[in-house]
Write an enzyme that holds these catalytic residues in place. Structure first.
Site, PDB file in Angstrom:
ATOM      1  N   ASP A 114      29.891  23.208  28.170  1.00  0.00           N
ATOM      2  CA  ASP A 114      29.174  24.363  27.762  1.00  0.00           C
ATOM      3  C   ASP A 114      27.676  23.633  27.083  1.00  0.00           C
ATOM      4  O   ASP A 114      28.000  22.546  26.813  1.00  0.00           O
ATOM      5  CB  ASP A 114      29.732  25.146  26.550  1.00  0.00           C
ATOM      6  CG  ASP A 114      29.211  26.416  26.098  1.00  0.00           C
ATOM      7  OD1 ASP A 114      28.027  26.634  26.641  1.00  0.00           O
ATOM      8  OD2 ASP A 114      29.749  27.451  25.260  1.00  0.00           O
TER       9      ASP A 114
HETATM   10  C1  BGC Z   1      27.079  29.858  25.653  1.00  0.00           C
HETATM   11  C2  BGC Z   1      27.356  30.008  27.040  1.00  0.00           C
HETATM   12  C3  BGC Z   1      26.033  30.118  27.850  1.00  0.00           C
HETATM   13  C4  BGC Z   1      25.207  28.994  27.544  1.00  0.00           C
HETATM   14  C5  BGC Z   1      23.746  29.045  28.186  1.00  0.00           C
HETATM   15  C6  BGC Z   1      26.193  28.828  25.193  1.00  0.00           C
HETATM   16  O1  BGC Z   1      25.832  29.044  23.981  1.00  0.00           O
HETATM   17  O2  BGC Z   1      28.487  29.543  24.765  1.00  0.00           O
HETATM   18  O3  BGC Z   1      28.274  31.082  27.248  1.00  0.00           O
HETATM   19  O4  BGC Z   1      26.422  30.199  29.104  1.00  0.00           O
HETATM   20  O5  BGC Z   1      25.029  28.846  25.996  1.00  0.00           O
HETATM   21  O6  BGC Z   1      23.096  30.258  27.795  1.00  0.00           O
END
Ligand code: BGC
Length: 840
Positions: free
Chosen positions: A254
């Site tokens: 993530d």
């Molecule tokens: C989120 C993810 C997301 C990523 C990119 C993160 O803060 O937890 O689910 O895909 O950002 O936007």
């Protein structure tokens, strides 16, 4: 465009088939095509160490680094999970929880295909979804992205979506692996989960995404699991995902979830996103040199990136399909069908619904969620739409000029409150005195001015921290003009913190956390008796984004709302959350946002035909008003076509067919996970424990095991229809040598309208050696029937449907003996039951 090798087991097969016995452990999800592997080896051989190291970190937020020497383009990613968010406007489909409420994996597949087309129109290689974390509590700010509290329902919905996305030549990314079930300081929450619970509740949807959905990518999560960050967990990443489940695709972190680059590398992470912050070239090269990390480990990561690119054709064609319209009428239709099937009718006394457009002359549409449209919630899932139908638009459009539609918001918007309030400064000036300190501790001599209103609120989520920390203090008095209750409303954003003191006592506190919703306190005050105000605010940015105002509770509900409700033949009150109050990055309240309970009560008092619609990702407190209203329609976050779908359901053009993917508790304290949901103590920025003390008894698994305890207000699987259904003629086959069992019965539409019902099959194992939930969903099927028609339904169970996870053998185990089968259309409404014996 469909690629047959990407297509998992046919979804038209019984859903029970989606659960596979553990005997499959170790089998690769897609049989490895020797040609692909040879090509990958060839490409790998052409890459230098430097190029390989570049490939294990992202770039520019949503890309991988191109390698032109081998023809590898930068791979482009976009959120997910219910619309292609990142590259401008796009189609917003119903949020995950609504998709789960359809209990229709074939529809999920169509939604996936539509999202895949949206991705191809924008040249996107990876969609960052679906999200399959489990619903433990209504408070989790991201519940709307996920598929509810049941592993089978989550996993099968995810498989449908993945199949659809990948059929378009786009990689789906199942997230957030794993045990990321709250947003409260999500980068430090340490989920303490025992081995059995992890395998029975929190991992199966991921396992199905890998084994059944052949998902191309997996994203780790922010939290820790049993003291290890998930992006650095050897157990999760290598032992379970890659070895046990045979995942051979790409495992990314993530965004910013890596804390120790070498540990993440060793544990099996393939790609750090959004860039190689910690798994960076310098560190990894040094560790390769000193032998702590190996070239084989690096090659495996690079191979996975190349394999994914080769498999999905990224080296052989343009990802952008310019003939696909970015704003597609075809996809709008899919979004409408998704919304229609997701709407879940929870209460309908005296058949107040459907409303009869011919019998109504005037209808009142009231509430903050009626207009503009609230297609989705906040955070990285939020899609900016080309067009979106609000509930008001949908009703107006459906009724045309035949019926008068009265509309009022009913409550002020937060900004309206922040612009009012009669404040006086310490010297009687109009407004509050504002002191700005050049440090974050209210120290030294401030720069002082007067603020007529504290109305700088901006609902921002992710911003760059201040270059120079400041603190701000507003002080003065508020003088009530009459006796009564007053609402003190505050809001800031992101990691700002503040405390509001009224007469020297803290009235509202916003502790340090990521992301924020408006907060409030209601205080009883006396006419002409001023109270002192002090608002201490520490912005995380260089400017103020603070909002603060006071409104008399009696003035909060607009006079129009009561008047319109009285005058109309029926009233719709549209309430619930929105992107500022329910979002990624922070947990939300169990109570509906400020003023909404009172609004519902006021409208219900004026009109007995009051229908409430609620926008939310899960349960909420309804005890103040539920008895006073005849109907409640749960709309989740219905996507851009939500208003049209809601109008069609309210006026009977479509019979509601959504079924709850969660249990709606009567009171938050009844939720079996509640006592263990919030941390006992915590300091922002430091890991803290959250013990999953309910174990496998999550949601309906607990309620059905404890009939002596308070039962849910609306049970898992519940959802009303404008028709009625009957179940009959249950027959259960003898288990075959592998313990496969067929369960058949007739389902009849006994009502007067076309409608759909969901046949649900629960299994109980009262004689198990381990304590097991009284009921667990093991198969289901949605059935659409014309009035008077019957369908003979057959659901299949395999051995895993009878098994539990045995910690002694670290595997699935069936205790021979008597099992119970329950068939019906809700976890608490199963008219057909049978017993079944499994031999040793
Ligand atoms: C989120 C993810 C997301 C990523 C990119 C993160 O803060 O937890 O689910 O895909 O950002 O936007």
């Amino acid at each position: 465009m469909r690629k047959s090798w990407l297509k998992p087991a046919l979804l038209s097969l019984s859903l029970a088939m989606l659960i596979q016995p553990l005997a499959c452990a170790g089998a690769a999800p897609t049989p490895d095509n020797a040609g692909i592997e040879r090509r990958v080896d060839g490409l790998l051989a052409k890459l230098s160490l430097e190029q390989k190291l570049q490939l294990i970190g992202g770039k520019d937020n949503f890309y991988t680094i191109a390698q032109p020497t081998i023809g590898l383009p930068p791979l482009k990613m976009s959120d997910g999970p219910y619309g292609v968010r990142v590259f401008g406007k796009s189609t917003a489909y119903a949020a995950g929880i609504g998709l789960a409420a359809t209990w229709d994996p074939a529809l999920a597949e169509r939604v996936g295909e539509a999202m895949g087309r949206d991705a191809r129109a924008r040249g996107v290689h990876f969609i960052l979804g679906p999200g399959v974390n489990m619903y433990r509590s209504p408070l989790n700010g991201r519940n709307m992205e996920y598929f509810g509290e049941d592993p089978l329902l989550s996993g099968s919905t995810a498989v449908g979506l993945i199949d659809g996305i990948q059929s378009q030549g786009v990689v789906a990314t199942v997230k957030h692996y794993a045990a990321n079930n709250s947003e409260y300081d999500r980068r430090h929450v340490d989920s303490l989960i025992d081995e059995r619970t992890l395998h029975e509740i929190y991992l199966p949807a991921f396992e199905m995404a890998v084994r059944q959905g052949h998902v191309g990518a997996v994203m780790s999560s922010y939290n820790l699991l049993n003291h290890d960050y998930t992006s650095e967990s050897q157990l999760l990443l290598t032992d379970i995902l890659k070895q046990q489940w045979g995942f051979d695709g790409l495992l990314m972190s993530d965004w910013g979830a890596v804390h120790d680059g070498a540990k993440a590398f060793k544990a099996g992470l393939d790609l750090e996103m959004p860039n190689a912050e910690l798994m960076n070239a310098g560190l990894i090269a040094a560790r390769l040199k000193d032998g702590t990390l190996t070239q084989a480990e690096l090659d495996d990561k690079v191979r996975r990136i190349l394999r994914t690119a080769v498999r999905f054709g990224f080296l052989d064609r343009e990802q952008t399909v310019s003939s696909l319209p970015p704003d597609s009428a075809e996809n709008d239709k899919v979004a409408l069908q998704n919304a229609l099937e997701s709407l879940t009718l929870l209460k309908n006394e005296h058949q107040v619904l459907p409303l009869d457009a011919r019998a109504i002359k005037t209808i009142a549409v009231i509430g903050p969620d009626a207009d503009p449209a609230i297609a989705g919630a906040g955070g990285s899932s939020h899609v900016d739409t080309f067009h979106a139908q609000s509930i008001l638009d949908g009703i107006r459009h459906l009724l045309g000029d035949k019926v008068t539609v009265l509309y009022t918001r009913g409550l002020p918007a937060p900004m309206d409150v922040f612009k009012q309030g009669q404040f006086t400064g310490p010297h009687g000036e109009t407004g509050l005195r504002k002191d700005v300190f050049a440090n974050d501790g209210f120290a030294g001599t401030p720069a002082t001015s007067i603020d007529a209103h504290v109305d700088q609120w901006k609902s921002e989520l992710w911003t760059s921290p201040a270059k120079q920390r400041k603190s701000m203090r507003w002080s003065g008095r508020f003088t009530p003009v009459r006796d009564g209750k007053y609402l003190f409303l505050t809001a800031a954003a992101s990691e700002d913190t503040y405390t509001l003191y009224v007469d020297g006592k803290p009235a509202i506190e916003q502790p340090h956390r990521e992301g924020q919703a408006p907060r409030y306190a209601t205080l009883a005050l006396h006419a002409n008796q001023p109270v002192t105000i002090r608002l201490d605010y520490k912005p995380d940015v260089d400017y103020s984004r603070m909002g603060f105002g006071v409104v008399a509770v009696d003035d909060m509900i607009s006079a129009d709302a009561r008047k319109m409700a009285k005058q109309a033949d029926a009233a719709i009150v549209a309430v619930g959350f929105d992107p500022a109050s329910e979002s990624e990055a922070f947990d939300r309240s169990y109570d509906l946002p400020w003023g909404q309970d009172a609004l519902i009560e006021a409208v219900a008092a004026a009109n007995p035909k009051t229908v409430v619609t609620v926008t939310s990702g899960g349960g909420y407190a309804s005890h103040r008003w539920l008895d006073q209203v005849p109907a409640l329609l749960q709309t989740w976050y219905p996507g851009q076509e939500g208003g049209t779908a809601i109008a069609q359901v309210l006026f009977g053009q479509h019979s509601p067919e959504g079924k709850l993917p969660i249990s709606f508790e009567r009171d938050i304290a009844d939720n079996p996970a509640h006592a263990g949901y919030e941390p006992k103590s915590f300091t922002f920025g430091q890991p803290f424990d959250v013990a999953y003390q309910e174990g496998v008894f999550l949601g309906y698994r607990w309620y059905t095991s404890h009939p002596e305890q308070t039962q849910p207000l609306f049970a898992f699987g519940h959802g009303l229809s404008y028709s009625t259904f009957a179940f009959a003629h249950l027959s259960v086959s003898k288990p075959d040598a592998q313990d496969n069992v067929s369960v058949s019965f007739d389902l009849t539409n006994t009502g007067k309208v076309d409608a759909a019902d969901v046949a649900q099959l629960y299994v109980g194992d009262p004689s198990a050696k381990a304590a097991r939930p009284a009921r667990e969903l093991k198969a289901y099927q949605k059935v659409r029937l014309a009035p008077g028609k019957t369908q003979h339904v057959t659901l299949k169970l395999d051995r895993r449907a009878f098994a539990y996870y045995d910690v002694a053998s670290h595997g699935w185990k069936v205790d021979p003996g008597m099992f119970k089968l329950y068939v019906g259309d809700a976890s608490d409404d199963t008219p057909l039951t049978a017993e079944l014996s499994l031999a040793p």
